[in-house]
Scaffold this motif. Structure first.
Motif, short mmCIF file in Angstrom:
data_model
loop_
_atom_site.label_atom_id
_atom_site.label_comp_id
_atom_site.label_asym_id
_atom_site.label_seq_id
_atom_site.Cartn_x
_atom_site.Cartn_y
_atom_site.Cartn_z
N ALA A 54 38.31 39.66 74.59
CA ALA A 54 37.06 40.29 75.02
C ALA A 54 36.02 40.09 73.93
O ALA A 54 36.32 40.20 72.75
CB ALA A 54 37.25 41.78 75.30
N ILE A 55 34.80 39.81 74.36
CA ILE A 55 33.68 39.66 73.44
C ILE A 55 32.60 40.62 73.90
O ILE A 55 32.21 40.61 75.07
CB ILE A 55 33.16 38.21 73.42
CG1 ILE A 55 34.24 37.29 72.82
CG2 ILE A 55 31.85 38.11 72.65
CD1 ILE A 55 33.92 35.82 72.91
N ASN A 56 32.15 41.47 73.00
CA ASN A 56 31.06 42.41 73.29
C ASN A 56 29.82 41.94 72.56
O ASN A 56 29.82 41.81 71.33
CB ASN A 56 31.44 43.82 72.85
CG ASN A 56 32.40 44.45 73.83
OD1 ASN A 56 31.98 44.89 74.89
ND2 ASN A 56 33.67 44.47 73.49
N LEU A 57 28.77 41.69 73.32
CA LEU A 57 27.49 41.26 72.76
C LEU A 57 26.51 42.42 72.87
O LEU A 57 26.23 42.90 73.97
CB LEU A 57 26.97 40.04 73.53
CG LEU A 57 27.93 38.85 73.55
CD1 LEU A 57 27.39 37.75 74.44
CD2 LEU A 57 28.19 38.34 72.15
N TYR A 58 26.03 42.89 71.73
CA TYR A 58 25.13 44.03 71.69
C TYR A 58 23.68 43.57 71.70
O TYR A 58 23.34 42.59 71.04
CB TYR A 58 25.43 44.89 70.46
CG TYR A 58 26.81 45.51 70.57
CD1 TYR A 58 26.99 46.71 71.25
CD2 TYR A 58 27.93 44.87 70.05
CE1 TYR A 58 28.26 47.27 71.39
CE2 TYR A 58 29.19 45.41 70.19
CZ TYR A 58 29.35 46.61 70.87
OH TYR A 58 30.60 47.16 71.01
N ARG A 59 22.85 44.26 72.48
CA ARG A 59 21.46 43.88 72.70
C ARG A 59 21.38 42.42 73.13
O ARG A 59 20.70 41.61 72.50
CB ARG A 59 20.61 44.16 71.47
CG ARG A 59 20.47 45.66 71.18
CD ARG A 59 19.60 45.96 69.99
NE ARG A 59 20.02 45.38 68.71
CZ ARG A 59 21.04 45.82 67.96
NH1 ARG A 59 21.74 46.86 68.36
NH2 ARG A 59 21.34 45.26 66.82
N PRO A 60 22.07 42.06 74.22
CA PRO A 60 22.11 40.66 74.65
C PRO A 60 20.75 40.18 75.17
O PRO A 60 19.97 40.97 75.73
CB PRO A 60 23.14 40.66 75.77
CG PRO A 60 23.07 42.05 76.34
CD PRO A 60 22.79 42.94 75.16
N SER A 61 20.49 38.93 74.97
CA SER A 61 19.26 38.31 75.46
C SER A 61 19.51 37.67 76.82
O SER A 61 20.59 37.16 77.08
CB SER A 61 18.79 37.21 74.50
OG SER A 61 18.51 37.74 73.24
N SER A 62 18.50 37.68 77.66
CA SER A 62 18.60 36.96 78.93
C SER A 62 18.57 35.46 78.64
O SER A 62 17.97 35.01 77.66
CB SER A 62 17.42 37.33 79.83
OG SER A 62 17.49 38.69 80.19
N GLY A 63 19.22 34.70 79.49
CA GLY A 63 19.25 33.25 79.33
C GLY A 63 20.57 32.68 79.78
O GLY A 63 21.32 33.31 80.54
N VAL A 64 20.89 31.49 79.28
CA VAL A 64 22.10 30.77 79.69
C VAL A 64 23.26 31.12 78.77
O VAL A 64 23.13 31.08 77.55
CB VAL A 64 21.85 29.25 79.70
CG1 VAL A 64 23.13 28.50 80.03
CG2 VAL A 64 20.76 28.90 80.68
N TYR A 65 24.39 31.44 79.39
CA TYR A 65 25.63 31.73 78.68
C TYR A 65 26.67 30.70 79.10
O TYR A 65 26.95 30.54 80.28
CB TYR A 65 26.14 33.14 79.02
CG TYR A 65 25.34 34.22 78.33
CD1 TYR A 65 25.84 34.88 77.22
CD2 TYR A 65 24.07 34.57 78.78
CE1 TYR A 65 25.10 35.86 76.58
CE2 TYR A 65 23.32 35.54 78.15
CZ TYR A 65 23.84 36.18 77.04
OH TYR A 65 23.10 37.14 76.40
#
Length: 153
Positions: A119-130
């Motif tokens: 599991a990867i938790n991204l804090y304050r993620p940005s919109s865009g391509v993942y």
């Protein structure tokens, strides 16, 4: 002349290896569009985890096997109101995750979501391509599910 030919052979060999390694520039096997709101309830996607590319042979200091192309390439919009985006995988074997986020940052995880699942938790993620690779710890493939979910915290 021999030194020049040997150097050219080494460069070509290295370029061949690099071309097979995971790269965000490669088109995703599965592509999609979603929003932070859509992911507030977990979304699940089936995938065959693993591949022939050993991450250690690609310059990563992590164990795992993936394919060259991302398993998933998502355009995710509306993430600004969410404090966390969680990306996890559940497989029939020991799975790993490799993610390139919308800001170009790389993330890797092996067992944060239980004994064999990442599991990867991204804090304050940005919109865009993942770009997301669901790999395996060992060289065999297995059935797996990618799950993504947003949180307000």
């Amino acid at each position: 002349m021999k030194k020049l030919l040997a150097a050219a052979a080494i460069l070509l060999g290295t370029a061949g290896l690099a071309a097979a390694c995971p790269a965000w520039q490669n088109a995703g096997v599965q592509t999609g569009y979603t929003t932070g709101q859509d992911l507030y309830s977990p979304n699940s996607y089936s995938v065959v985890a693993g591949g022939s590319q050993n991450l250690r042979n690609c310059g990563w200091n992590h164990p795992g096997y993936v394919i060259s192309r991302p398993d998933f390439e998502f355009q995710i919009d509306g993430l600004h109101q969410y404090g966390r985006l969680e990306i996890r995988a559940v497989g029939n074997c020991d799975t790993v995750l490799l993610v390139n986020d919308a800001s170009g940052n790389w993330y890797f995880d092996d067992d944060s979501y239980g004994n064999l699942n990442p599991a990867i938790n991204l804090y304050r993620p940005s919109s865009g391509v993942y770009d997301i690779w669901v790999g395996t710890y060992g060289p065999n493939t297995c059935g797996a599910t990618l799950q993504m979910e947003t949180w307000y915290n």
